[in-house]
Design a protein around this motif. Structure first.
Motif, PDB file in Angstrom:
ATOM      1  N   ALA A 267       0.817  -1.221   0.000  1.00  0.00           N
ATOM      2  CA  ALA A 267       0.000   0.000   0.000  1.00  0.00           C
ATOM      3  C   ALA A 267       0.849   1.269   0.000  1.00  0.00           C
ATOM      4  N   ARG A 268       2.128   1.161   0.335  1.00  0.00           N
ATOM      5  CA  ARG A 268       3.011   2.331   0.320  1.00  0.00           C
ATOM      6  C   ARG A 268       3.454   2.708  -1.094  1.00  0.00           C
ATOM      7  N   ILE A 269       3.347   1.779  -2.006  1.00  0.00           N
ATOM      8  CA  ILE A 269       3.940   1.989  -3.326  1.00  0.00           C
ATOM      9  C   ILE A 269       3.329   3.167  -4.085  1.00  0.00           C
ATOM     10  N   PRO A 270       2.000   3.333  -4.135  1.00  0.00           N
ATOM     11  CA  PRO A 270       1.465   4.449  -4.928  1.00  0.00           C
ATOM     12  C   PRO A 270       1.996   5.814  -4.504  1.00  0.00           C
ATOM     13  N   ASP A 271       2.079   6.071  -3.198  1.00  0.00           N
ATOM     14  CA  ASP A 271       2.588   7.367  -2.738  1.00  0.00           C
ATOM     15  C   ASP A 271       4.065   7.532  -3.087  1.00  0.00           C
ATOM     16  N   LYS A 272       4.841   6.478  -2.898  1.00  0.00           N
ATOM     17  CA  LYS A 272       6.265   6.547  -3.223  1.00  0.00           C
ATOM     18  C   LYS A 272       6.455   6.746  -4.723  1.00  0.00           C
ATOM     19  N   LEU A 273       5.690   6.035  -5.514  1.00  0.00           N
ATOM     20  CA  LEU A 273       5.768   6.170  -6.961  1.00  0.00           C
ATOM     21  C   LEU A 273       5.412   7.593  -7.386  1.00  0.00           C
ATOM     22  N   ALA A 274       4.379   8.173  -6.774  1.00  0.00           N
ATOM     23  CA  ALA A 274       3.974   9.536  -7.124  1.00  0.00           C
ATOM     24  C   ALA A 274       5.065  10.542  -6.794  1.00  0.00           C
ATOM     25  N   ARG A 275       5.702  10.408  -5.622  1.00  0.00           N
ATOM     26  CA  ARG A 275       6.782  11.337  -5.252  1.00  0.00           C
ATOM     27  C   ARG A 275       7.934  11.254  -6.248  1.00  0.00           C
ATOM     28  N   LEU A 276       8.287  10.047  -6.624  1.00  0.00           N
ATOM     29  CA  LEU A 276       9.404   9.863  -7.546  1.00  0.00           C
ATOM     30  C   LEU A 276       9.080  10.415  -8.932  1.00  0.00           C
ATOM     31  N   THR A 277       7.950  10.037  -9.460  1.00  0.00           N
ATOM     32  CA  THR A 277       7.616  10.452 -10.824  1.00  0.00           C
ATOM     33  C   THR A 277       7.366  11.957 -10.900  1.00  0.00           C
ATOM     34  N   ASP A 278       6.770  12.553  -9.855  1.00  0.00           N
ATOM     35  CA  ASP A 278       6.574  14.005  -9.836  1.00  0.00           C
ATOM     36  C   ASP A 278       7.899  14.753  -9.890  1.00  0.00           C
ATOM     37  N   ALA A 279       8.957  14.110  -9.390  1.00  0.00           N
ATOM     38  CA  ALA A 279      10.284  14.725  -9.395  1.00  0.00           C
ATOM     39  C   ALA A 279      11.105  14.335 -10.623  1.00  0.00           C
ATOM     40  N   GLY A 280      10.508  13.600 -11.535  1.00  0.00           N
ATOM     41  CA  GLY A 280      11.210  13.237 -12.762  1.00  0.00           C
ATOM     42  C   GLY A 280      12.011  11.960 -12.684  1.00  0.00           C
TER      43      GLY A 280
ATOM     44  N   LEU B  79       5.840 -13.022  -1.827  1.00  0.00           N
ATOM     45  CA  LEU B  79       5.995 -11.569  -1.782  1.00  0.00           C
ATOM     46  C   LEU B  79       4.915 -10.925  -2.642  1.00  0.00           C
ATOM     47  N   ARG B  80       4.568  -9.670  -2.331  1.00  0.00           N
ATOM     48  CA  ARG B  80       3.351  -9.089  -2.866  1.00  0.00           C
ATOM     49  C   ARG B  80       3.546  -8.204  -4.088  1.00  0.00           C
ATOM     50  N   GLY B  81       4.752  -7.698  -4.308  1.00  0.00           N
ATOM     51  CA  GLY B  81       4.980  -6.794  -5.436  1.00  0.00           C
ATOM     52  C   GLY B  81       6.194  -5.926  -5.165  1.00  0.00           C
TER      53      GLY B  81
ATOM     54  N   ALA C  90      10.209   5.483 -12.569  1.00  0.00           N
ATOM     55  CA  ALA C  90       9.925   4.367 -11.663  1.00  0.00           C
ATOM     56  C   ALA C  90       8.674   3.644 -12.150  1.00  0.00           C
ATOM     57  N   GLU C  91       8.555   2.385 -11.721  1.00  0.00           N
ATOM     58  CA  GLU C  91       7.456   1.554 -12.210  1.00  0.00           C
ATOM     59  C   GLU C  91       7.010   0.595 -11.114  1.00  0.00           C
ATOM     60  N   ALA C  92       5.732   0.607 -10.809  1.00  0.00           N
ATOM     61  CA  ALA C  92       5.183  -0.373  -9.874  1.00  0.00           C
ATOM     62  C   ALA C  92       5.048  -1.720 -10.576  1.00  0.00           C
ATOM     63  N   VAL C  93       5.342  -2.793  -9.849  1.00  0.00           N
ATOM     64  CA  VAL C  93       5.202  -4.132 -10.413  1.00  0.00           C
ATOM     65  C   VAL C  93       4.360  -4.977  -9.453  1.00  0.00           C
ATOM     66  N   ASP C  94       3.511  -5.822 -10.024  1.00  0.00           N
ATOM     67  CA  ASP C  94       2.732  -6.734  -9.192  1.00  0.00           C
ATOM     68  C   ASP C  94       3.585  -7.952  -8.845  1.00  0.00           C
TER      69      ASP C  94
ATOM     70  N   HIS D  93      19.146  -7.001  -9.358  1.00  0.00           N
ATOM     71  CA  HIS D  93      18.965  -5.614  -8.940  1.00  0.00           C
ATOM     72  C   HIS D  93      19.437  -5.431  -7.504  1.00  0.00           C
ATOM     73  N   GLN D  94      19.705  -4.188  -7.147  1.00  0.00           N
ATOM     74  CA  GLN D  94      19.808  -3.852  -5.733  1.00  0.00           C
ATOM     75  C   GLN D  94      18.425  -4.067  -5.127  1.00  0.00           C
ATOM     76  N   LEU D  95      18.357  -4.876  -4.081  1.00  0.00           N
ATOM     77  CA  LEU D  95      17.079  -5.235  -3.471  1.00  0.00           C
ATOM     78  C   LEU D  95      16.964  -4.641  -2.078  1.00  0.00           C
ATOM     79  N   LEU D  96      15.841  -3.973  -1.819  1.00  0.00           N
ATOM     80  CA  LEU D  96      15.558  -3.432  -0.501  1.00  0.00           C
ATOM     81  C   LEU D  96      14.107  -3.708  -0.153  1.00  0.00           C
ATOM     82  N   GLU D  97      13.859  -3.898   1.135  1.00  0.00           N
ATOM     83  CA  GLU D  97      12.471  -4.011   1.567  1.00  0.00           C
ATOM     84  C   GLU D  97      11.866  -2.619   1.684  1.00  0.00           C
ATOM     85  N   LEU D  98      10.574  -2.529   1.445  1.00  0.00           N
ATOM     86  CA  LEU D  98       9.912  -1.229   1.496  1.00  0.00           C
ATOM     87  C   LEU D  98       9.852  -0.655   2.904  1.00  0.00           C
ATOM     88  N   GLY D  99      10.120  -1.468   3.899  1.00  0.00           N
ATOM     89  CA  GLY D  99      10.232  -0.957   5.257  1.00  0.00           C
ATOM     90  C   GLY D  99      11.618  -0.476   5.622  1.00  0.00           C
ATOM     91  N   TYR D 100      12.516  -0.408   4.621  1.00  0.00           N
ATOM     92  CA  TYR D 100      13.913  -0.037   4.885  1.00  0.00           C
ATOM     93  C   TYR D 100      14.025   1.314   5.575  1.00  0.00           C
TER      94      TYR D 100
END
Length: 365
Positions: A96-109, A131-133, A112-116, A224-231
């Motif tokens: 559920a955190r992905i949409p907000d994070k994606l919006a911040r990144l893309t708004d700044a140029g 894992l969920r996405g 980024a891409e969300a993946v299921d 890829h460099q892998l990180l958990e979204l709770g990092y």
């Protein structure tokens, strides 16, 4: 007494970048570093070039710096690898955190891409099941930080900088006194990381210990460099000790495993309890890591400012004294941008991004 346009104390990657940028501007520079260039916090960094978006000022500095890192893409010593970053969601809350994070990144140029879940396993087939996405930032990269620091210092030396293999014993009006009693005259930039309070006691720094593990060479098992979204919860948290999933493929065919953070650690010794916690976290996402052999385990201390943002600018109340320190885990990413920001201020020029959030006057006592 030798006179310089700038005396840079500390040759980690931030100090090295400042020295290189100053000499590129034609300044006469002295570098004061008694130990190995890039041997402190720089040698304990994973070398991930990442746009961290949790704080607006941190985000602005990391985005600015990432553009400057493109100049190193073809440098062999840097081991620049555009492996991209894949943020992994292990549960619905993280997803559920992905949409907000994606919006911040893309708004700044930032591209980024969300993946299921299906897309996640297409990108990284060897991740643990269930894992969920995730969120893919394909243009991000990794480098080998100590080699970059040495390269930056070498560039400065080629342009006429001098390297003084001594401790800076104390600052004095108009310069610095070295350990052997010698004096260097000119504006001073202190970039000594965790040791900052020794020369600038009015700028608080807290040392945060970290562990790293690197494996033997096994070829490409992670893409890829892998990180958990709770990092970020771990990175910015106030807990005395914490771990998070962070695994990086190295161009050498090795796998670099992080990350741990400890406040109030008394020494640089490896804590096997902390290493076990860190590895267990990684095994949750990549169970097959258990089968690999570790080549090396080591630690380092990362300098944390009072508010998590670096100190970049003139030191209040001290004539011709500047500071570049307190980057914690983002020192590699933001080193080049920090240097540009600092040298632009030193030369009285407009800065590419707003320098106010990093002004040491915000906390100086």
């Amino acid at each position: 007494m030798s006179t310089y346009d700038l005396i840079v104390i500390g040759a980690g990657i931030v100090g090295a970048a400042c020295a290189e940028q100053a000499t590129a501007e034609g300044l006469k520079v002295a570098i004061v570093e008694p130990a190995t260039v890039g041997g402190g916090a720089t040698a304990a960094a994973m070398g991930h070039l990442v746009a961290m978006d949790d704080d607006p000022a941190e985000f602005a500095l990391s985005r600015y710096s990432l553009g400057l890192w493109e100049a190193f893409a073809e440098l062999p010593a840097a081991e620049f690898s555009r492996c991209g970053t894949l943020w992994v969601a292990s549960n619905d809350d993280e997803l559920a955190r992905i949409p907000d994070k994606l919006a911040r990144l893309t708004d700044a140029g930032v591209v980024a891409e969300a993946v299921d879940a299906a897309g996640l396993y297409e990108l990284e087939p060897m991740l643990a099941a269930g894992l969920r996405g995730g969120l893919l930032i394909s243009r991000e990269a990794v480098v080998y930080p100590p080699a970059v620091a040495r390269h930056l210092v070498d560039l400065a030396l080629e342009r006429g900088a001098t390297l003084h293999r001594q401790y800076a014993f104390r600052l004095q009006p108009g310069g610095v006194v070295l350990q052997d009693g010698g004096k260097l005259h000119g504006p001073v930039l202190v970039a000594t990381g965790c040791a900052l309070p020794r020369l600038l006691p009015g700028l608080p720094i807290r040392a945060r210990k970290g562990h790293l593990v690197i494996t033997e060479r096994y070829g490409q098992r992670v893409n890829h460099q892998l990180l958990e979204l709770g990092y970020a919860d771990s990175a910015h948290g106030a807990d005395a000790a914490s771990v998070a999933f962070n695994v990086q493929p190295r161009p050498t065919g090795q796998i670099l495993i992080g990350s741990s953070r400890e406040y109030d650690a008394a020494d640089a010794d490896v804590s096997m309890d902390m290493v076990r916690m860190m590895l267990q976290r990684s095994f949750r996402f990549l169970p097959w890591l258990r089968e690999l052999d570790a080549l090396r385990v080591w630690t380092g201390f990362r300098p944390v400012s009072t508010d998590g943002l670096p100190y970049l600018g003139r030191v209040p109340g001290m004539a011709d004294t500047w500071v570049a320190a307190g980057h914690e885990g983002l020192g590699v990413t933001t080193s080049l941008g920090s240097a540009r920001l600092l040298i632009d201020q030193l030369l009285g020029r407009p800065t590419a991004i707003d320098a106010a959030p990093y002004d040491p006057a915000r906390v100086a006592s």
